[in-house]
Design a protein around this motif. Structure first.
Motif, PDB file in Angstrom:
ATOM      1  N   GLN A  25      51.432  31.030  74.029  1.00 50.50           N
ATOM      2  CA  GLN A  25      50.185  30.909  73.285  1.00 50.50           C
ATOM      3  C   GLN A  25      50.068  29.536  72.631  1.00 50.50           C
ATOM      4  O   GLN A  25      49.002  28.935  72.629  1.00 50.50           O
ATOM      5  N   GLU A  26      51.174  29.015  72.089  1.00 50.48           N
ATOM      6  CA  GLU A  26      51.165  27.684  71.480  1.00 50.48           C
ATOM      7  C   GLU A  26      50.836  26.614  72.524  1.00 50.48           C
ATOM      8  O   GLU A  26      50.081  25.684  72.245  1.00 50.48           O
ATOM      9  N   ARG A  27      51.398  26.718  73.734  1.00 52.84           N
ATOM     10  CA  ARG A  27      51.104  25.763  74.802  1.00 52.84           C
ATOM     11  C   ARG A  27      49.637  25.829  75.211  1.00 52.84           C
ATOM     12  O   ARG A  27      48.989  24.795  75.409  1.00 52.84           O
ATOM     13  N   GLN A  28      49.087  27.031  75.321  1.00 52.56           N
ATOM     14  CA  GLN A  28      47.674  27.186  75.677  1.00 52.56           C
ATOM     15  C   GLN A  28      46.778  26.582  74.599  1.00 52.56           C
ATOM     16  O   GLN A  28      45.804  25.893  74.920  1.00 52.56           O
ATOM     17  N   GLU A  39      47.742  10.677  73.899  1.00 58.36           N
ATOM     18  CA  GLU A  39      48.732  10.354  74.931  1.00 58.36           C
ATOM     19  C   GLU A  39      49.521  11.611  75.264  1.00 58.36           C
ATOM     20  O   GLU A  39      50.010  12.295  74.370  1.00 58.36           O
ATOM     21  N   VAL A  40      49.628  11.906  76.562  1.00 55.72           N
ATOM     22  CA  VAL A  40      50.329  13.101  77.019  1.00 55.72           C
ATOM     23  C   VAL A  40      51.312  12.730  78.119  1.00 55.72           C
ATOM     24  O   VAL A  40      51.243  11.646  78.702  1.00 55.72           O
ATOM     25  N   ILE A  47      52.875   9.585  82.358  1.00 61.22           N
ATOM     26  CA  ILE A  47      52.431   9.351  80.986  1.00 61.22           C
ATOM     27  C   ILE A  47      51.064   8.690  81.032  1.00 61.22           C
ATOM     28  O   ILE A  47      50.859   7.744  81.796  1.00 61.22           O
ATOM     29  N   GLY A  48      50.137   9.173  80.211  1.00 63.28           N
ATOM     30  CA  GLY A  48      48.813   8.574  80.174  1.00 63.28           C
ATOM     31  C   GLY A  48      47.993   9.097  79.018  1.00 63.28           C
ATOM     32  O   GLY A  48      48.407   9.999  78.294  1.00 63.28           O
ATOM     33  N   GLU A  79      52.510  16.452  74.153  1.00 59.56           N
ATOM     34  CA  GLU A  79      51.992  15.176  73.668  1.00 59.56           C
ATOM     35  C   GLU A  79      53.124  14.158  73.736  1.00 59.56           C
ATOM     36  O   GLU A  79      54.277  14.477  73.449  1.00 59.56           O
ATOM     37  N   TYR A  80      52.799  12.938  74.131  1.00 61.20           N
ATOM     38  CA  TYR A  80      53.825  11.914  74.306  1.00 61.20           C
ATOM     39  C   TYR A  80      53.919  11.056  73.060  1.00 61.20           C
ATOM     40  O   TYR A  80      52.923  10.566  72.550  1.00 61.20           O
TER      41      TYR A  80
END
Length: 130
Positions: A25-28, A39-40, A47-48, A79-80
């Motif tokens: 659920q947290e990922r969704q 940035e993800v 990475i972008g 998230e990156y």
């Protein structure tokens, strides 16, 4: 004894299932709340920055160094955040950060060594010439 083991194993399975559902659920929620400019990093380690989010088709477009790529929501890992980098010039031999005073003292010592060496060299030349 057997009943206690079955109850303990059943409790562990229930707890793991609950924890897994919470993480899913947290990922969704993270993927649904992505905004352009974030940035993800994808599951393939691309990475972008997010350029576009299409919730209808559950797709996201990211820009990675000028290349725009379209991914499914499920392909976004997290998230990156760029790791911190510390140069070897900023730490001593034990990995401790150098202070500004130590840096200045070290630069003065380095600057004086060639001058002192040059002075000694001149004395040697004069001695040889006599």
């Amino acid at each position: 004894m057997l009943i206690v083991m079955v109850v303990v194993i059943g409790g562990m399975m229930w707890w793991q299932s609950k924890k897994s559902k919470q993480q899913q659920q947290e990922r969704q929620d993270f993927r649904r709340n992505l905004q352009p400019g974030t940035e993800v990093i994808t599951i393939g380690q691309v990475i972008g920055k997010v350029v576009e989010v299409d919730e209808q088709y559950e797709e996201i477009v990211i820009d990675s160094e000028g290349s725009k790529m379209r991914f499914a929501f499920n392909a976004i890992a997290r998230e990156y955040t760029r790791p911190a980098y510390v140069s070897d010039d900023e730490v001593d031999e034990n990995g401790n950060p150098l202070s500004e005073e130590k840096d200045a003292a070290t630069e003065d010592e380095v600057a004086q060594v060639p001058i002192e060496g040059a002075a000694k060299g001149n004395q040697t030349d004069e001695t040889v010439a006599k």
